[in-house]
Design an enzyme around this catalytic site. Sequence first.
Site, PDB file in Angstrom:
ATOM      1  N   GLY A  10       0.831  -1.207   0.000  1.00 19.49           N
ATOM      2  CA  GLY A  10       0.000   0.000   0.000  1.00 19.49           C
ATOM      3  C   GLY A  10       0.860   1.249   0.000  1.00 19.49           C
ATOM      4  O   GLY A  10       1.875   1.297   0.694  1.00 19.49           O
ATOM      5  N   ASP A 141       0.650   1.819   8.407  1.00 19.58           N
ATOM      6  CA  ASP A 141       0.198   0.968   9.527  1.00 19.58           C
ATOM      7  C   ASP A 141       1.148   1.036  10.722  1.00 19.58           C
ATOM      8  O   ASP A 141       0.758   0.696  11.831  1.00 19.58           O
ATOM      9  CB  ASP A 141       0.078  -0.494   9.083  1.00 19.58           C
ATOM     10  CG  ASP A 141      -0.943  -0.685   7.975  1.00 19.58           C
ATOM     11  OD1 ASP A 141      -1.673   0.274   7.678  1.00 19.58           O
ATOM     12  OD2 ASP A 141      -1.001  -1.787   7.405  1.00 19.58           O
ATOM     13  N   GLN A 298      -6.316   8.722   3.721  1.00 19.70           N
ATOM     14  CA  GLN A 298      -5.308   8.827   4.785  1.00 19.70           C
ATOM     15  C   GLN A 298      -3.916   8.418   4.322  1.00 19.70           C
ATOM     16  O   GLN A 298      -2.937   8.674   5.000  1.00 19.70           O
ATOM     17  CB  GLN A 298      -5.733   7.997   5.994  1.00 19.70           C
ATOM     18  CG  GLN A 298      -5.820   6.514   5.725  1.00 19.70           C
ATOM     19  CD  GLN A 298      -6.839   5.809   6.581  1.00 19.70           C
ATOM     20  OE1 GLN A 298      -6.686   5.734   7.781  1.00 19.70           O
ATOM     21  NE2 GLN A 298      -7.901   5.289   5.982  1.00 19.70           N
ATOM     22  N   ARG A 299      -3.799   7.766   3.197  1.00 18.12           N
ATOM     23  CA  ARG A 299      -2.458   7.347   2.776  1.00 18.12           C
ATOM     24  C   ARG A 299      -1.986   8.061   1.501  1.00 18.12           C
ATOM     25  O   ARG A 299      -0.935   7.736   0.974  1.00 18.12           O
ATOM     26  CB  ARG A 299      -2.376   5.836   2.631  1.00 18.12           C
ATOM     27  CG  ARG A 299      -3.192   5.259   1.524  1.00 18.12           C
ATOM     28  CD  ARG A 299      -3.006   3.749   1.475  1.00 18.12           C
ATOM     29  NE  ARG A 299      -3.501   3.249   0.216  1.00 18.12           N
ATOM     30  CZ  ARG A 299      -3.741   1.985  -0.043  1.00 18.12           C
ATOM     31  NH1 ARG A 299      -3.535   1.079   0.872  1.00 18.12           N
ATOM     32  NH2 ARG A 299      -4.176   1.617  -1.223  1.00 18.12           N
TER      33      ARG A 299
END
Length: 405
Positions: A10, A141, A298-299
Amino acid sequence: MNVIVGQSGGPTSVINASLAGVYQAARKAGAEKVYGMENGIAGLLEGRLLDLNALLDEEIKIELLKRTPSSFLGSCRYKLKKAEEDESEYKKVFSLLEQYQIGWFFYIGGNDSMDTISKLSEYGKRIGSPIRFVGVPKTIDNDLMITDHTPGYGSAAKFVATVMKEIIRDATVYGTNYVTIVEIMGRNAGWLTAASALARGEDSEGVDMICLPEIPFTVEGFLKKVTAMQKKKKSIVIAVSEGVKLPDGRYVCELSDNVQDVDSFGHKKLTGTARYLANECAKALNTKTRAIELSTLQRCCGHLTSRTDITEAYQVGGAAVLAAQSGKSGVAITLVRLSDKPYQCTTGTVEIERIANFEKKIPVEWINSTHTDMLPPFLDYARPLIQAELPPFYVDGLPYHITAN
Ligand code: F6P
């Protein structure tokens, strides 16, 4: 000697700063050509390489790269089979690396991507290859072992805490019963959801409840807590991790009727927790509800990065090159915190096997006794990582990005 670099898993909003760090340090270290794997190892297996010398031939492009979110080279979630089971992919990779005269191989990724570095370096050792393999950490994460934190986390945490403050302001305007549930990524680790605790301050009452995957979750227990809270306060804002699990091990989102995809590492696609819980609240309580899934936002929040995070993302790229230059292989770069106040951090290395495929969880001592909030040690840990900003370059009112194609 040439160098190759890939991005995997991700994306984050600062993963390209690590690419910039690898590129610049590799050129400085004397690499003639720096190649990029298009879509990570999956693209490399198909011989899809990008010429970074051509794509990043001006200083301004490097500066743009540092400010462009998501994976410039493209990404993949591709798990190599064990070499003992199937050697064909390894033969293909090593023959391509030989063809392009690659001396150093860098892979920017999380715990799954470190599995790729681990397998390739192990195989390389076995066949006596001189190629050096180094992992460059990244993941919103923040669940990599050994490293104090991961590049990508600080910016995602800053985004989460910022939007939480904004959501809290909006959620109180009507003065009526209202439950807002915000779903935050992080898979089986609650680091990013916990960052919502940073929203509290002299100008914000903060979130009312934080639900982490580290603590087993029951829907009944959750509804009981919300009911009790709403007796005292009409608007309740809750941060819930996408990975919260029932005591029987199922994800809460599996109770919803979402289609459940699984990636090549066996990870279920986690989505729909907030929507499910908001519906349960609406059924059980006399309240308006809203479910907000921060999801991709958010990423890839390149407009709201942490300068600390971008700087460290760039540094780990450079540190990876120095590690290869000094003869290391089969290692990943780590961030080593020297102090909280003032915040000081340096880089280190760790054998890749100690990182690949493991997940680091939040220490339970950092969670309060009712399992609804974070304690000061977490705030002291996370706050330095969100400090300062590096705004994008704006063109025509919008952030300007660099793309490979
Ligand atoms: O890379 C980590 C992550 O962002 C997790 O937080 C999330 O569960 C997952 O990736 C989503 O993956 P994908 O983009 O493959 O749906």
